[in-house]
Design a protein around this motif. Structure first.
Motif, PDB file in Angstrom:
ATOM      1  N   VAL A 125       0.840  -1.197   0.000  1.00 54.11           N
ATOM      2  CA  VAL A 125       0.000   0.000   0.000  1.00 54.11           C
ATOM      3  C   VAL A 125       0.877   1.250   0.000  1.00 54.11           C
ATOM      4  O   VAL A 125       1.782   1.380   0.828  1.00 54.11           O
ATOM      5  CB  VAL A 125      -0.933   0.026   1.227  1.00 54.11           C
ATOM      6  N   SER A 173      -1.409  -1.263  -4.251  1.00 49.61           N
ATOM      7  CA  SER A 173      -2.655  -0.565  -3.924  1.00 49.61           C
ATOM      8  C   SER A 173      -2.281   0.872  -3.558  1.00 49.61           C
ATOM      9  O   SER A 173      -1.290   1.103  -2.866  1.00 49.61           O
ATOM     10  CB  SER A 173      -3.365  -1.237  -2.748  1.00 49.61           C
ATOM     11  N   GLN A 231      -8.283  -0.483  -7.003  1.00 50.80           N
ATOM     12  CA  GLN A 231      -7.296  -0.543  -5.930  1.00 50.80           C
ATOM     13  C   GLN A 231      -6.649   0.814  -5.667  1.00 50.80           C
ATOM     14  O   GLN A 231      -5.558   0.896  -5.120  1.00 50.80           O
ATOM     15  CB  GLN A 231      -6.209  -1.571  -6.271  1.00 50.80           C
ATOM     16  N   TYR A 270      -7.157  -0.280   3.941  1.00 51.56           N
ATOM     17  CA  TYR A 270      -6.173  -1.321   3.647  1.00 51.56           C
ATOM     18  C   TYR A 270      -5.588  -2.017   4.877  1.00 51.56           C
ATOM     19  O   TYR A 270      -5.019  -3.103   4.745  1.00 51.56           O
ATOM     20  CB  TYR A 270      -5.025  -0.731   2.818  1.00 51.56           C
TER      21      TYR A 270
END
Length: 248
Positions: free
Chosen positions: A4, A28, A51, A76
């Protein structure tokens, strides 16, 4: 599970090409900037728009930044990378013609914003399992060598180099890596005027070489995918024809 990344200033330029590059390698993303419609454009350009979380806000506003990191964790559950990219410049005029407000606007965007994001990121990096993460700061050639009439911008970028080194040092024990990327002549809205003519220290105004900003995005993606036991403290990427080495 995909890693992330938060990208500030993701609405255009370096932020946008970096988002696209990271999306191609499976990250993401959390896209953050003031212009919502431009953030949505960036989201659509990414390989997997589903995403990409879009968060509108101001990087220099403390509550806005706190909300950004809160929403990231809600979506997330962890964070692996922050690219402190958002920034601005001031009018290229002699310092005696600059107002305090103009100087403070640049410092707020270019230094206070990265400080706030770094602080919030480190809180998460230290507390999550596995511990650690990476921060990339958008520096500048001006972190080392200024352009004429650029005191606010140059001051902010020298400070970013200090923030980068301090973050790298203080994060060492917690598996936190930090990089400054110094970009010269990427073809973005901020730099495009340099191809028409940029003021040089000797008073000449000359056209400067530019390069495709996509290469910056690819560099960000490369550093982002390094293991956390590898740090790139600083990296310079610039147009080969840029008058930097030997500038003056």
């Amino acid at each position: 599970m995909a890693k992330v990344a938060i990208i500030t200033g993701a609405s255009s330029g370096i932020g946008r090409v970096s988002a696209v590059a990271l999306s191609k390698t499976g990250w993401s993303l959390v896209l953050f900037a003031r212009r919502l419609e431009k953030l949505v454009e960036t989201q659509r350009l990414c390989d997997n728009p589903d995403q990409c979380l879009v968060v509108q806000g101001d990087v220099a506003n403390e509550e806005s930044v706190k909300d950004l990191f809160k929403k990231t964790l809600e979506r997330y559950g962890r964070l692996d990378l922050v690219f402190n990219n958002a920034g601005m410049n001031s009018p290229q005029v002699p310092i005696e013609e600059l107002s305090l407000q103009q100087f403070q606007q640049v410092i707020n965007a270019n230094l206070i914003g990265p400080f706030l994001c770094t602080r919030e990121a480190i809180r998460i990096f230290k507390s999550q399992t596995p511990q650690g993460g990476r921060i990339i700061n958008n520096g500048s050639i001006s972190a080392y060598t200024p352009r004429p009439h650029s005191a606010p911008y140059t001051s902010s970028k020298h400070a970013i180099l200090g923030l980068t080194k301090s973050t790298s040092l203080d994060g060492r024990a917690y598996n936190i890596a930090c990089t400054e990327i110094d970009i010269g002549g990427a073809r973005t809205d901020m730099a495009i005027g340099h191809s028409a003519g940029a003021l040089q220290p000797d008073g000449r105004v000359i056209s400067e070489a530019l390069f495709d900003a996509e290469h910056v995005g690819n560099t960000i993606a490369y550093i982002a995918d390094l293991p956390l036991d590898v740090t790139v403290l600083t990296v310079n990427i610039m147009a080969t024809g840029m008058p930097y080495v030997g500038r003056g």
